[in-house]
Scaffold this motif. Structure first.
Motif, short mmCIF file in Angstrom:
data_model
loop_
_atom_site.label_atom_id
_atom_site.label_comp_id
_atom_site.label_asym_id
_atom_site.label_seq_id
_atom_site.Cartn_x
_atom_site.Cartn_y
_atom_site.Cartn_z
N ALA A 1 -3.17 3.66 4.27
CA ALA A 1 -4.48 3.12 3.66
C ALA A 1 -5.67 2.99 3.93
O ALA A 1 -6.19 3.73 4.95
N PRO A 2 -7.01 2.39 3.14
CA PRO A 2 -7.57 2.43 3.29
C PRO A 2 -8.59 1.85 4.72
O PRO A 2 -7.96 0.61 4.78
N ALA B 1 8.33 2.02 5.35
CA ALA B 1 7.23 2.57 4.25
C ALA B 1 6.71 1.69 4.33
O ALA B 1 4.58 1.99 4.67
N SER B 2 6.62 0.52 5.40
CA SER B 2 5.30 -0.46 5.63
C SER B 2 4.74 0.41 6.76
O SER B 2 3.33 0.53 6.09
N ALA B 3 5.34 0.75 8.05
CA ALA B 3 4.44 1.46 9.10
C ALA B 3 3.71 2.75 8.70
O ALA B 3 2.58 3.16 8.85
N GLY C 1 -1.69 1.97 -10.82
CA GLY C 1 -2.23 2.29 -8.81
C GLY C 1 -2.39 1.68 -7.78
O GLY C 1 -2.46 1.29 -6.48
N ASN C 2 -2.44 0.14 -8.44
CA ASN C 2 -3.56 -1.01 -7.23
C ASN C 2 -2.48 -2.37 -7.67
O ASN C 2 -1.95 -2.64 -8.60
N PRO C 3 -2.18 -2.91 -5.62
CA PRO C 3 -1.09 -4.02 -5.62
C PRO C 3 -2.27 -4.87 -6.32
O PRO C 3 -3.66 -5.05 -6.24
N ALA C 4 -1.32 -6.21 -6.94
CA ALA C 4 -2.21 -7.13 -7.04
C ALA C 4 -3.13 -8.00 -5.64
O ALA C 4 -2.57 -8.07 -4.37
N ILE C 5 -3.74 -8.55 -6.56
CA ILE C 5 -5.08 -9.50 -5.67
C ILE C 5 -5.19 -10.46 -5.38
O ILE C 5 -5.03 -11.22 -6.86
N ALA C 6 -4.96 -11.60 -4.91
CA ALA C 6 -5.15 -13.13 -5.17
C ALA C 6 -6.41 -12.89 -3.84
O ALA C 6 -6.17 -12.87 -2.89
N ILE D 1 0.96 -1.03 0.03
CA ILE D 1 -0.49 0.04 0.03
C ILE D 1 0.96 1.14 -0.12
O ILE D 1 0.68 2.25 -0.85
N SER D 2 2.28 1.00 0.88
CA SER D 2 2.66 2.14 0.52
C SER D 2 3.38 3.11 -0.43
O SER D 2 3.37 3.49 -1.19
N ALA D 3 3.68 1.11 -0.69
CA ALA D 3 4.31 1.99 -2.99
C ALA D 3 3.52 2.34 -3.74
O ALA D 3 4.02 2.72 -4.54
N SER D 4 1.90 1.84 -3.44
CA SER D 4 0.92 2.16 -4.58
C SER D 4 1.02 3.74 -3.78
O SER D 4 0.51 4.82 -5.70
N HIS D 5 0.85 4.21 -3.10
CA HIS D 5 0.88 5.80 -2.72
C HIS D 5 2.09 7.05 -2.85
O HIS D 5 1.98 7.30 -3.85
N TYR D 6 3.63 5.92 -2.63
CA TYR D 6 4.17 6.60 -3.85
C TYR D 6 4.41 6.65 -4.65
O TYR D 6 5.03 7.66 -5.71
N SER D 7 4.34 5.86 -5.06
CA SER D 7 3.64 5.41 -6.95
C SER D 7 2.86 6.40 -7.51
O SER D 7 3.51 7.52 -8.52
N LEU D 8 1.92 6.72 -7.28
CA LEU D 8 0.74 7.47 -8.17
C LEU D 8 1.59 9.17 -7.22
O LEU D 8 0.81 9.95 -8.41
N ARG D 9 2.23 9.17 -6.82
CA ARG D 9 2.72 10.71 -6.83
C ARG D 9 3.62 10.97 -7.51
O ARG D 9 3.21 12.11 -8.21
#
Length: 704
Positions: free
Chosen positions: A494-495, A486-488, A302-307, A270-278
């Motif tokens: 996060a939503p 970044a994880s913290a 902009g969205n992490p893959a989901i399984a 989620i952190s990676a997605s947030h930073y990438s969209l910036r």
């Protein structure tokens, strides 16, 4: 009055704590060693230290968000409570039988993952339903008590209830729970219809048993965490990160702690997605490396893959079928035993190997001087000059270079290398391990790594990202601010999210769409109810519909997104039979199937097997992001000798302070950029610049 949020991520080596000011955008970070004997104590100490350092008033903290790997480790190490299983007569051995497939056909000594529930703690009752939900034999209270009493007498404290066809109708499982509540009030009970109400007995039973196995541990830990936060005057209604990349209330987490298994890695994605969209980077590989493991996740648009399932506690890390199947919604990532604490050793063939065993935080790498006697990745990086011994982990602990050299010399002697050769070998092997895992993960999803940007986070991601990128052909990598935690930080952006599913076999081409709509409406109601406790701080909720579908006769399913409802109602064209909606539903599945497999079989009807609903609500309050001001390029804060493969020797290398860089900064490698919890390594073939959002962008000018 300032408004603060605190994020806490427990890893195998470090516990990361971040405090974010919503009004000013200030971010404060701290790394402390994880206290494995009492993880809540390490969290409490870390939070207390950071709050005092930043002069934060407890009354100004509006939100505390938490992620942890404790429950994953409990499954791997089998540290749960004595757990029992209550199932339908004749099905107690499903856990042992599994799918009757060998995950390695040529291994004569193959071992399946041991069942979480011992056979003597599995009991059966006569109650039974058929596949349509029709009752064949009712629940008998005396039968239930006779089956469960011996388990309780032997010390079972948590019970999984998984009755045949409970995914169709949960009445029998609910009745069993009511009986157990009356007669065994101290017993923790988990129903399969609450945790995994989907078809396939082995997977459903495995997930239910895993939830029951960790539930008492989760309840104790979460209660202790709330008590210690409350003693500091902080909010006790903690939000927990789920494996799906969303947040839930702590009470929801207590009910189904199995959904927390991948919470830490999910927060990193989620952190990676947030930073990438910036910086409008829509497609990237999120690479996070901590003290114990490394994780990689595809982020597209902009969205992490989901399984919708994964395996825990695998006997062989990359062998599908060698672990415990867990049917929950999770961020789709690959995880390997390659972290700062990964131990280097000589294998039976006399070759240098690294991991998957880890020194963790107790005793930790040799350089920690806490009793560790094994050379690790951290020791190698220290000797190579990539780490600053005077400011390790943001200056929270001191490390010993000489001790690292001694242990590396011992490993080097065993494989015929000097200290530097052993150190570089360890660094390069770890990079190759991660590159190999990345190639497999990306290829299995039909993608080419050269089409992606590598975003590096964690304490080790920026250290190793440059050489990992070279190995897989990536030409651009990104290092966000505060990459080491970044994880913290991802916890605080996060939503809220909830996912619900159920099995309803139907053919959208011919069956009643009203039945389909009723099932989706029920699932959507469950999702909204789950998120209701968070509606004051998260919203509005966006609902999405998915289905596991297949062409009739196939033995596998494909999860596809479906158009929003309602289904089965009169269309604008006045067609009451919903003919247009049928076409849209069929087209949605066929399109996804073609994208995955290239073509569809002719004249075969489509069957939807499992229905899924996801509800996501963004935070109503987000931090103000002012970016980074432009300015003149700063001078390096220091220089030191750093080893680079291209030169084959140590090089006098400039070291920059991340906090002093300004938008527009640009420099050619080799160089290092130090942040509070991480160090970005840029080799001689790289060029680094800083964007206006604070991301460091590294271009690899020439591949190795």
């Amino acid at each position: 009055m300032s408004a603060w949020a605190i994020g806490i991520d427990i890893g195998g080596t470090f516990t990361d704590v971040v405090a974010l000011n919503y009004e000013g955008g200030a971010l404060r970070t701290l790394k402390v060693l994880t206290t494995h004997g009492d993880p809540a104590q390490g969290v409490a100490d870390g939070v207390k230290t950071l709050v005092e350092q930043c002069a934060i008033q407890p009354r100004d903290v509006r939100r505390v968000v938490h992620a942890t790997t404790l429950f994953t480790n409990a499954l791997i190490e089998r540290r749960g409570e004595p757990t029992g299983l209550l199932t339908t007569q004749g099905f107690r051995d499903v856990l042992e039988i599994g799918n009757e497939r060998k995950y390695d056909l040529y291994d004569l000594h193959i071992e399946a993952a041991p069942a979480l529930v011992q056979r003597r703690w599995r009991a059966e009752i006569g109650a039974r339903m058929d596949a349509s939900g029709k009752e064949l034999a009712p629940v008998d209270a005396d039968d239930v008590c006779r089956a469960v009493q011996p388990l309780v007498d032997e010390g079972v404290r948590s019970l999984a209830v998984c009755l045949l066809h409970a995914y169709v109708d949960a009445r029998h499982e609910v009745a069993v729970r009511d009986i157990l509540t009356r007669h065994f009030p101290e017993l923790e009970v988990t129903l399969s219809s609450d945790v995994a109400p989907v078809i396939r007995e082995f997977e459903r039973m495995s997930t239910t048993c895993a939830n029951a196995f960790i539930k008492p541990l989760a309840n104790r830990y979460l209660t202790s965490l709330q008590e210690r936060l409350g003693q500091q005057g902080l909010p006790t209604d903690v939000l927990m990160m789920l494996s799906n990349g969303g947040l839930c209330h702590v009470d929801e987490a207590r009910r189904t702690p199995i959904e927390l298994l991948e919470s830490g890695p999910a927060a990193g994605a989620i952190s990676a997605s947030h930073y990438s969209l910036r910086d409008s980077l829509s497609n990237l590989l999120a690479f996070d490396m901590g003290g114990t493991t490394a994780k990689l996740c595809l982020v597209e648009n902009g969205n992490p893959a989901i399984a919708y399932g994964f395996e825990a506690a695998r006997q062989k890390r990359f062998a599908e079928g060698s672990g415990l199947p867990i049917r929950i919604t999770t961020v789709d990532l690959i995880e390997i035993g390659a972290g700062g604490g990964s131990i280097a050793h000589r294998d039976a063939l006399g070759l240098l190997k690294v991991g998957p065993q880890s020194a963790g935080s107790e005793p930790g790498p040799a350089c920690y001087n806490r009793g560790g006697t094994d050379a690790t990745v951290t020791d190698a990086n220290l000797v190579l000059g990539y780490l600053n011994p005077d400011y390790f982990a943001g200056g929270t602990m001191s490390i010993d270079v000489d001790q690292a050299r001694r242990e590396l010399a011992r490993v080097g002697d065993s494989v015929g290398r000097d200290v530097v050769g052993a150190a570089w070998g360890i660094h390069d092997i770890v990079a190759e391990n991660m590159a190999g895992a990345a190639r497999v993960h990306v290829a299995e999803r039909g993608r080419d790594p050269r089409d992606f940007v590598l975003l590096c986070t964690g304490g080790g991601g920026p250290l190793h990202g440059y050489y990992v990128a070279q190995k897989i052909g990536v030409r651009t990598l990104v290092c966000p601010p505060a990459a080491g935690v970044a994880s913290a930080y991802g916890l605080l952006v996060a939503p809220a999210r909830a996912d619900r599913s159920r099995t309803v076999s139907m053919r959208p081409g011919t069956d009643s769409l009203q039945v389909l709509e009723n099932a989706y409406t029920e699932l959507e109601g469950q999702v909204l109810q789950s998120l209701q406790a968070l509606e004051a701080t998260f919203g509005p909720v966006r609902l999405s519909r998915y289905a596991d579908g297949r062409f009739v006769g196939q033995g596998f399913t494909l999860t596809v997104p479906l158009p929003p409802g309602p289904y089965g109602v009169e269309t604008e064209q006045g067609k009451g039979d919903g003919a247009d909606q049928r076409k849209v539903l069929l087209a949605a599945f066929e399109s996804a199937y073609r994208e995955k497999f290239g073509r569809t079989p002719p004249d075969v009807p489509i069957e939807l097997l499992n229905l899924r609903v996801s509800g996501e609500a963004p935070p109503r309050e987000v931090p103000r992001d002012e970016g980074v001001a432009a300015g003149s390029a700063p001078a390096p804060k220091a220089r030191r000798q750093v080893y680079f493969r291209e030169q084959g020797d140590y090089v006098d290398t400039p070291i920059y302070d991340r906090n002093s860089l300004r938008a527009g900064f640009q420099a050619d490698g080799p160089l290092l950029v130090e942040d509070d919890g991480s160090t970005l390594v840029v080799g001689p073939r790289g060029r680094v610049s800083q964007s206006a959002t604070g991301n460091l962008i590294v271009e690899i000018l020439e591949q190795a």
